[in-house]
Design an enzyme around this catalytic site. Structure first.
Site, PDB file in Angstrom:
ATOM      1  N   SER A 147       8.664  11.207  66.219  1.00 36.08           N
ATOM      2  CA  SER A 147       8.089   9.894  65.886  1.00 36.08           C
ATOM      3  C   SER A 147       7.943   9.113  67.180  1.00 36.08           C
ATOM      4  O   SER A 147       8.621   9.421  68.174  1.00 36.08           O
ATOM      5  CB  SER A 147       9.051   9.158  64.957  1.00 36.08           C
ATOM      6  OG  SER A 147       8.716   7.786  64.877  1.00 36.08           O
ATOM      7  N   TYR A 160      17.328   6.415  61.474  1.00 33.57           N
ATOM      8  CA  TYR A 160      16.043   7.079  61.750  1.00 33.57           C
ATOM      9  C   TYR A 160      15.814   7.149  63.262  1.00 33.57           C
ATOM     10  O   TYR A 160      15.462   8.207  63.797  1.00 33.57           O
ATOM     11  CB  TYR A 160      14.920   6.291  61.065  1.00 33.57           C
ATOM     12  CG  TYR A 160      13.569   6.950  61.125  1.00 33.57           C
ATOM     13  CD1 TYR A 160      13.241   7.996  60.269  1.00 33.57           C
ATOM     14  CD2 TYR A 160      12.592   6.517  62.021  1.00 33.57           C
ATOM     15  CE1 TYR A 160      11.987   8.597  60.309  1.00 33.57           C
ATOM     16  CE2 TYR A 160      11.343   7.105  62.066  1.00 33.57           C
ATOM     17  CZ  TYR A 160      11.043   8.137  61.208  1.00 33.57           C
ATOM     18  OH  TYR A 160       9.795   8.728  61.243  1.00 33.57           O
TER      19      TYR A 160
END
Ligand code: NAI
Length: 264
Positions: A147, A160
């Site tokens: 990401s 995350y």
């Protein structure tokens, strides 16, 4: 793309979003695909159907249920792939989850769940794949779907951010450890992409416009754009690339605030 025809690719979390697009794209490129899913068997079946429809060449698509955060499932996933196809050349660690909470209030179960899927799950699938490649003395390619939050901090999404930061280091460490054996390990870092994980803003035009206002190219990415980069990295076109995370983000990692000078 060169070198993908006849290869076997395992894609985790491939019943929706980016994983689904990757499975379909690799099938288009002539790979046999293993479509892993956790719960959504209809989604996995839809991936299988589209993969077979879109492939020009005769390929096979196998659907395998499994929770990548569970060691036994990760082992079974790779084993079933090898039992069916006799080989595994490409692993795409795509499965991912996120939870939102101020960092001072994250419940330990929630923290462990995100790390368990995004980081331990990716490691377990990589470990099993690498053991197989070494045993068969074969080259291979592992791609971690990371990401932009591998490098951009994301308040209220601490687990995350940690998982994706860790995934980046896993990419580089495994790449170095197995470069001499011909096992390439790379990552892709999607920016904001319209998929189910982002329902909170993709379904709401006002929120979507707000998200897109932060992206230098002025729009969210598509799963197909992520899949194209993954296909490239998995192919022989990228034969000399290892240990890299390629950000596919419309410029999100370019510090957009610096578009205009801050001082006279
Ligand atoms: P998604 O929610 O459609 O895909 C995630 C997939 O992972 C789902 O199919 C889900 O069932 C599967 N999954 C979750 N836990 C699992 C487990 N324990 N075992 C097996 N599969 C499991 O969302 P999306 O966007 O397609 O996400 C794919 C990857 O892309 C994720 O790793 C995510 O972090 C990453 N990503 C997505 C971005 C976006 O804007 N959509 C941006 C940056 C990264």
């Amino acid at each position: 793309m060169k070198g993908l025809t006849g290869k076997t690719a395992l894609i985790t979390g491939a019943s929706s979003g980016i994983g689904q697009a990757i499975a379909i794209r690799l099938a288009e490129e002539g790979c046999n695909v293993v479509i892993n899913y956790r719960r959504d068997s209809d989604g996995a079946e839809a991936t299988r159907r589209q993969a077979l429809e879109r492939a020009d060449q005769a390929i096979e698509a196998l659907v395998v249920k499994g929770d990548v955060s569970q060691e036994a499932d990760a082992i079974a996933l790779v084993q079933q792939t090898i039992e069916h196809f006799g080989r595994l050349d490409i692993l795409i660690n795509n499965a991912g989850v996120q939870t939102e909470s101020p960092s001072e209030a994250i419940a330990v179960d929630s923290f462990d769940w995100v790390l368990g899927v995004n980081l331990r799950g990716a490691y377990l699938c990589a470990r099993e794949t690498i053991q197989h490649l070494l045993a068969q003395n074969r080259p291979g390619s592992i791609i971690n779907v990371s990401s932009v939050h591998e490098i951009i901090p994301r308040p209220n999404y601490l687990s995350y951010s940690i998982s994706k930061g860790g995934l980046g280091n896993m990419t580089r460490t495994l790449a170095l450890e197995y470069a001499a054996q011909g096992i390439r390990v790379n990552g892709v870092g999607p920016g904001a992409t319209a998929t189910p994980i982002n329902e909170a803003w993709t379904e709401d035009l006002e929120k979507k416009a707000k998200v897109e206002s932060h992206i230098p190219m002025g729009r969210a990415g598509t799963s197909a754009e992520m899949a194209a980069a993954v296909a490239f990295l998995a192919s022989d076109e990228a034969a000399y690339i290892t240990g890299q995370t390629l950000y596919i983000d419309g410029g999100l990692t370019l510090y957009a605030d610096f578009r205009e000078a801050w001082s006279a």
